[in-house]
Design a protein around this motif. Structure first.
Motif, PDB file in Angstrom:
ATOM      1  N   LEU A   1       1.174  -1.554   0.019  1.00 19.90           N
ATOM      2  CA  LEU A   1      -0.234   0.198  -0.020  1.00 19.90           C
ATOM      3  C   LEU A   1       0.694   1.428   0.652  1.00 19.90           C
ATOM      4  N   ILE A   2       2.158   1.326   0.886  1.00 18.09           N
ATOM      5  CA  ILE A   2       2.484   2.024   1.185  1.00 18.09           C
ATOM      6  C   ILE A   2       3.428   2.009  -0.675  1.00 18.09           C
ATOM      7  N   PHE A   3       3.904   1.794  -1.214  1.00 19.48           N
ATOM      8  CA  PHE A   3       4.771   1.757  -1.944  1.00 19.48           C
ATOM      9  C   PHE A   3       3.642   2.024  -3.659  1.00 19.48           C
ATOM     10  N   TRP A   4       2.494   1.590  -3.277  1.00 19.31           N
ATOM     11  CA  TRP A   4       1.349   2.375  -4.414  1.00 19.31           C
ATOM     12  C   TRP A   4       1.004   3.590  -4.047  1.00 19.31           C
ATOM     13  N   ILE A   5       0.524   4.260  -2.938  1.00 19.73           N
ATOM     14  CA  ILE A   5       0.848   5.078  -2.979  1.00 19.73           C
ATOM     15  C   ILE A   5       1.513   5.937  -3.033  1.00 19.73           C
ATOM     16  N   SER A   6       3.070   6.262  -2.025  1.00 20.11           N
ATOM     17  CA  SER A   6       4.291   7.061  -2.334  1.00 20.11           C
ATOM     18  C   SER A   6       4.228   7.232  -4.087  1.00 20.11           C
ATOM     19  N   GLY A   7       4.152   5.708  -4.398  1.00 23.56           N
ATOM     20  CA  GLY A   7       4.882   5.236  -5.882  1.00 23.56           C
ATOM     21  C   GLY A   7       4.241   5.900  -6.869  1.00 23.56           C
ATOM     22  N   THR A   8       3.168   6.483  -6.747  1.00 23.74           N
ATOM     23  CA  THR A   8       1.679   7.099  -7.195  1.00 23.74           C
ATOM     24  C   THR A   8       2.141   8.971  -7.493  1.00 23.74           C
ATOM     25  N   LEU A   9       2.485   9.051  -6.231  1.00 24.40           N
ATOM     26  CA  LEU A   9       2.861  10.558  -5.954  1.00 24.40           C
ATOM     27  C   LEU A   9       4.090  10.922  -6.389  1.00 24.40           C
ATOM     28  N   THR A  10       4.508  10.524  -6.409  1.00 23.85           N
ATOM     29  CA  THR A  10       6.311  10.747  -6.771  1.00 23.85           C
ATOM     30  C   THR A  10       6.889   9.785  -8.143  1.00 23.85           C
ATOM     31  N   ALA A  11       5.659   9.800  -9.089  1.00 22.85           N
ATOM     32  CA  ALA A  11       5.833   8.816  -9.827  1.00 22.85           C
ATOM     33  C   ALA A  11       6.949   7.756  -9.870  1.00 22.85           C
ATOM     34  N   PHE A  12       6.786   6.740  -8.934  1.00 28.13           N
ATOM     35  CA  PHE A  12       7.992   5.853  -8.440  1.00 28.13           C
ATOM     36  C   PHE A  12       9.779   6.409  -8.680  1.00 28.13           C
ATOM     37  N   LEU A  13       9.763   7.570  -7.991  1.00 23.97           N
ATOM     38  CA  LEU A  13      11.122   8.414  -7.400  1.00 23.97           C
ATOM     39  C   LEU A  13      11.214   7.746  -5.754  1.00 23.97           C
ATOM     40  N   VAL A  14      10.768   7.160  -5.509  1.00 27.21           N
ATOM     41  CA  VAL A  14      10.940   6.861  -4.094  1.00 27.21           C
ATOM     42  C   VAL A  14      11.751   5.460  -3.910  1.00 27.21           C
ATOM     43  N   VAL A  15      11.410   4.902  -4.910  1.00 30.16           N
ATOM     44  CA  VAL A  15      12.244   4.393  -5.047  1.00 30.16           C
ATOM     45  C   VAL A  15      13.889   3.563  -5.500  1.00 30.16           C
TER      46      VAL A  15
END
Length: 166
Positions: free
Chosen positions: A125-139
């Motif tokens: 859930l955190i991956f999908w939400i943060s990824g959506t908000l940051t264009a997956f730059l969080v990875v």
């Protein structure tokens, strides 16, 4: 609290928290983890996609049998299957998704215990939400973290390490 967690799962051996979190103490635990996680992600995406397609097919067929009522569930098929996949596999006895297991990885809480089903729910859930908000730059955080941890790892208090024998 002890440095060792309770034992669970097939062949589980509790690990001291320091062994799992100190890169200098056990660099072999983190060697190639980021690359392996990418491979594991690809494997898991393929497996989830197959399961989701089967879920859509079942929902489509059930729609005819229920005079269209089951078709209302089409929007729930993907999230239910994807979250269930992670909850069962990460929260299960191996503390890893099938992709992670194939790549020789496992997930532990930073306290040394196995990841729970709650982590299995929160992590994607955190991956999908943060990824959506940051264009997956969080990875990309993993590229700069000594332990290869992503944002969702940090927020759920887990580390992904190479599987150790025994």
């Amino acid at each position: 609290m002890s440095d060792y967690s309770h034992a669970s799962g097939p062949g589980f051996r509790a690990r001291p928290a320091a062994e799992l979190t100190d890169v200098d103490l056990r660099p072999d635990l983190y060697d190639g983890v980021v690359t392996k996680r990418i491979g594991a992600f690809v494997v898991d995406v393929v497996l989830i996609s197959v399961l989701v397609l089967l879920g859509y097919l079942a929902t489509f067929v059930m729609g005819f049998l229920t005079l269209g009522l089951a078709w209302l569930a089409f929007g729930l098929v993907f999230p239910a299957i994807a979250l269930g996949y992670h909850m069962v596999s990460i929260g299960g006895p191996w503390s890893a998704t099938p992709g992670m297991r194939l790549m020789g990885l496992e997930m532990f809480e930073t306290t040394g215990g196995r990841a729970t089903w709650i982590v299995g729910l929160a992590h994607p859930l955190i991956f999908w939400i943060s990824g959506t908000l940051t264009a997956f730059l969080v990875v990309f955080i993993a590229l700069f973290d000594a332990r290869g941890r992503t944002l969702q790892d940090m927020l759920t208090g887990v580390v992904v390490v190479n599987r150790l024998p025994g």
